[in-house]
Design a protein around this motif. Structure first.
Motif, PDB file in Angstrom:
ATOM      1  N   LEU A  64       6.365 -23.069 -20.763  1.00 56.31           N
ATOM      2  CA  LEU A  64       6.481 -24.517 -20.587  1.00 56.31           C
ATOM      3  C   LEU A  64       7.285 -24.842 -19.322  1.00 56.31           C
ATOM      4  O   LEU A  64       6.922 -25.748 -18.563  1.00 56.31           O
ATOM      5  CB  LEU A  64       7.136 -25.152 -21.812  1.00 56.31           C
ATOM      6  N   LYS A  65       8.356 -24.106 -19.114  1.00 52.68           N
ATOM      7  CA  LYS A  65       9.144 -24.325 -17.890  1.00 52.68           C
ATOM      8  C   LYS A  65       8.336 -23.953 -16.645  1.00 52.68           C
ATOM      9  O   LYS A  65       8.482 -24.585 -15.587  1.00 52.68           O
ATOM     10  CB  LYS A  65      10.436 -23.514 -17.961  1.00 52.68           C
ATOM     11  N   GLY A  66       7.492 -22.936 -16.775  1.00 52.52           N
ATOM     12  CA  GLY A  66       6.618 -22.568 -15.664  1.00 52.52           C
ATOM     13  C   GLY A  66       5.648 -23.689 -15.315  1.00 52.52           C
ATOM     14  O   GLY A  66       5.415 -23.995 -14.143  1.00 52.52           O
ATOM     15  N   LEU A  67       5.088 -24.331 -16.356  1.00 54.32           N
ATOM     16  CA  LEU A  67       4.196 -25.471 -16.133  1.00 54.32           C
ATOM     17  C   LEU A  67       4.942 -26.618 -15.459  1.00 54.32           C
ATOM     18  O   LEU A  67       4.412 -27.280 -14.554  1.00 54.32           O
ATOM     19  CB  LEU A  67       3.598 -25.941 -17.462  1.00 54.32           C
ATOM     20  N   LEU A  68       6.164 -26.847 -15.902  1.00 55.15           N
ATOM     21  CA  LEU A  68       6.975 -27.919 -15.311  1.00 55.15           C
ATOM     22  C   LEU A  68       7.239 -27.643 -13.838  1.00 55.15           C
ATOM     23  O   LEU A  68       7.127 -28.544 -12.992  1.00 55.15           O
ATOM     24  CB  LEU A  68       8.282 -28.049 -16.087  1.00 55.15           C
ATOM     25  N   SER A  69       7.563 -26.406 -13.512  1.00 55.94           N
ATOM     26  CA  SER A  69       7.792 -26.031 -12.117  1.00 55.94           C
ATOM     27  C   SER A  69       6.523 -26.182 -11.289  1.00 55.94           C
ATOM     28  O   SER A  69       6.558 -26.656 -10.151  1.00 55.94           O
ATOM     29  CB  SER A  69       8.292 -24.583 -12.028  1.00 55.94           C
ATOM     30  N   LEU A 111       0.677 -17.785 -10.845  1.00 50.46           N
ATOM     31  CA  LEU A 111       1.961 -17.726 -10.140  1.00 50.46           C
ATOM     32  C   LEU A 111       3.105 -18.259 -10.990  1.00 50.46           C
ATOM     33  O   LEU A 111       4.264 -17.879 -10.789  1.00 50.46           O
ATOM     34  CB  LEU A 111       1.884 -18.533  -8.834  1.00 50.46           C
ATOM     35  N   TYR A 112       2.801 -19.132 -11.930  1.00 53.34           N
ATOM     36  CA  TYR A 112       3.853 -19.797 -12.703  1.00 53.34           C
ATOM     37  C   TYR A 112       3.859 -19.406 -14.191  1.00 53.34           C
ATOM     38  O   TYR A 112       4.856 -19.623 -14.872  1.00 53.34           O
ATOM     39  CB  TYR A 112       3.698 -21.319 -12.584  1.00 53.34           C
ATOM     40  N   LEU A 113       2.768 -18.872 -14.700  1.00 53.32           N
ATOM     41  CA  LEU A 113       2.685 -18.489 -16.104  1.00 53.32           C
ATOM     42  C   LEU A 113       2.411 -16.995 -16.228  1.00 53.32           C
ATOM     43  O   LEU A 113       2.068 -16.329 -15.241  1.00 53.32           O
ATOM     44  CB  LEU A 113       1.598 -19.297 -16.825  1.00 53.32           C
ATOM     45  N   ASP A 114       2.553 -16.480 -17.431  1.00 58.86           N
ATOM     46  CA  ASP A 114       2.321 -15.071 -17.729  1.00 58.86           C
ATOM     47  C   ASP A 114       0.833 -14.768 -17.540  1.00 58.86           C
ATOM     48  O   ASP A 114       0.001 -15.160 -18.363  1.00 58.86           O
ATOM     49  CB  ASP A 114       2.753 -14.803 -19.171  1.00 58.86           C
ATOM     50  N   SER A 115       0.489 -14.059 -16.478  1.00 58.45           N
ATOM     51  CA  SER A 115      -0.920 -13.831 -16.132  1.00 58.45           C
ATOM     52  C   SER A 115      -1.629 -12.897 -17.110  1.00 58.45           C
ATOM     53  O   SER A 115      -2.858 -12.802 -17.096  1.00 58.45           O
ATOM     54  CB  SER A 115      -1.032 -13.262 -14.716  1.00 58.45           C
ATOM     55  N   LYS A 116      -0.862 -12.193 -17.947  1.00 56.72           N
ATOM     56  CA  LYS A 116      -1.486 -11.339 -18.957  1.00 56.72           C
ATOM     57  C   LYS A 116      -1.720 -12.067 -20.271  1.00 56.72           C
ATOM     58  O   LYS A 116      -2.315 -11.519 -21.198  1.00 56.72           O
ATOM     59  CB  LYS A 116      -0.616 -10.101 -19.205  1.00 56.72           C
TER      60      LYS A 116
END
Length: 485
Positions: free
Chosen positions: A34-39, A160-165
């Motif tokens: 969620l923080k990755g999405l916010l960023s 780049l911002y979320l867990d790609s796996k």
């Protein structure tokens, strides 16, 4: 085709391995996504604006209002409430099974497939993704190929911002969509047309996969007479914006047509004209406050609605088109034939039919004679009419004296009913859509009611009957042998 299938197979395999590792179930992982999405939303705002302009010609203010801003709000709401949503909830149990206890544990469904739509290509991709990762799922996101700039941007930024796996963006058209639907998923979330929704449901049925369908429909606005000039002015701004402002009418929750008392119709049309000019100028194409039509195919579909001679005769404002720039002027039509295509398919464009009725109460029968809409908007101060609209009509949502604000509210569910879709999301409803509420029962060996087991007799029947009907005095008397069955 085989290469596409092999590549998808590898992607899905990696996702399942990530889910089986159990790391996506942790609160830490969910919050990190969620923080990755916010960023992503904060860091790449300008890139998002640029992609939305390239695909739809959206002004950056509209892009922020309808996509970026809403998403930031939704992510923050999820972050603030995630711990509470994840918490195991104790629930009461019947005395009949004392001393057992019960609780509900929300758990992720597993591997989720999200199909998004082209009209809000960022918002309708990431809004369900918020719920899916908040619930601890692994996800394949398939953006619409009709918004290629936004699709490519999501494919570039999400890894780049979320867990790609655990979260993957898969681009492509019908071939890719078909390949994806061949696979077994634990949940499919689809936003789009009823026609494609049926295809998704058919494919999901092969694996008994649960589906949420966010479709559309013809959303009516019932407009009652307002005496107060200030209230009338505000109502008209909300009405006109709710038709023409979200993506030039290319919005499933946008106003599709208006129902109005025939005596008020002439004045209403003049008010709509004046309000439209104030918002979009004398030449809307030059103000850049209107999005363009997504592509030539949809432009020609809308133009064909207007080219019907009887429909064209009903135009009272606008009607001009520019195929080279995929632009259609905000248009008002008065009483087009009810059997015409424009009144029997979702318009999804800046064409606004105004249908007159003998009295405003007749709008209830009119609405009920047609498929259930995704949204119903009623502009009135008449409390009796409000009560009747609530009790006598059915729609995905009902909003009084405004348009589209229900989409912004995280504390109510967003979704359709009947042909406009089923299932819902937003806020905790998104979390619940992508979760299974697993009931957990706990009991011990302190007591064991002998009358629940065979062999059967009338005495046990009497005890069970008193227990199930909450007649505890009789139940106790029977147990003590002080009363006959």
């Amino acid at each position: 085709m085989e290469m596409v299938g092999d590549l998808l197979e590898e992607e899905v395999k990696e996702l399942r391995e990530s889910y089986r590792s159990r790391r996506t179930k942790s609160e830490v992982w969910r919050k990190s996504q969620l923080k990755g999405l916010l960023s992503l939303l904060n860091d790449k705002e300008e890139e998002i604006f640029k992609a939305l302009f390239q695909d739809l010609g959206k002004h950056q203010v509209e892009a922020y209002r309808d996509e970026v801003g809403i998403l930031i709000k939704s992510v923050n709401f999820a972050l603030q409430n995630l711990k509470q949503w994840m918490t195991t909830k104790k629930v009461p149990v019947p005395n009949l099974i004392y001393p057992s206890t019960a609780e509900i544990v929300p758990e992720p469904l597993g591997l989720v497939l999200i199909f998004s739509s082209w009209n809000f290509p960022i918002g309708l991709s990431l809004e369900p993704l918020i719920g899916a990762v908040a619930a601890g799922n692994v996800v394949v996101l398939k953006p619409s190929e009709l918004a290629p700039s936004c699709s490519a941007l999501l494919a570039k930024l999400v890894p780049l911002y979320l867990d790609s796996k655990a979260v993957k963006v898969v681009q492509g058209g019908e071939v890719v969509a078909e390949r994806l639907l061949e696979k077994k998923w634990d949940k499919i979330f689809f936003t789009g047309s009823p026609r494609v929704g049926r295809i998704v449901m058919t494919a999901a049925a092969k694996h008994l996969t649960p589906v949420t369908l966010e479709l559309g429909g013809k959303c009516p606005a019932v407009v009652d007479y307002f005496e107060n000039s200030r209230e009338k002015k505000i109502a008209l701004k909300r009405l006109v914006s709710g038709k023409y402002s979200p993506c030039s009418g290319q919005a499933c929750v946008g106003v599709d047509y208006i129902l109005v008392d025939e005596n008020f119709a002439p004045a209403l049309i003049e008010l709509i004209k004046a309000t439209t000019k104030r918002m979009f100028g004398e030449n809307p194409k030059e103000t850049h406050s209107s999005s363009r039509i997504i592509n030539k195919q949809h432009f020609l579909r809308l133009k064909s609605l207007l080219d019907d001679p009887k429909v064209k005769a009903s135009i009272v404002h606008g009607g001009s088109t520019d195929e080279d720039n995929l632009f259609i002027e905000p248009t008002i039509l008065l009483n087009p034939p009810l059997k015409a295509h424009i009144m029997n398919e979702e318009i999804f464009g800046p064409l606004l039919p105004v249908i007159t009725l003998k009295k405003i109460e007749d709008s209830i029968e009119f609405i009920n004679s047609r498929p259930k809409p995704l949204a119903l908007y009623v502009f009135t101060k008449n409390e009796t009419l409000k009560r009747r609209m609530i009790s006598e009509t059915s729609s995905g949502s009902l909003t009084f004296n405004d348009t589209i604000i229900q989409y912004l509210c995280d504390t109510i569910p967003f979704g359709g009913v009947g042909q406009s879709g089923f299932g819902n999301y937003h806020g905790k409803f998104s979390f619940d859509t992508f979760s299974h509420n697993k009931p957990i029962m706990r009991t011990g060996f302190l007591t064991d009611f002998w009358f629940r087991y065979p062999p059967w007799n009338d005495y046990k029947l009497g005890i069970l009957r008193s227990a199930f009907t909450y007649n505890y005095l009789r139940f106790v008397l029977l147990l003590l042998g002080l009363k006959k069955a």
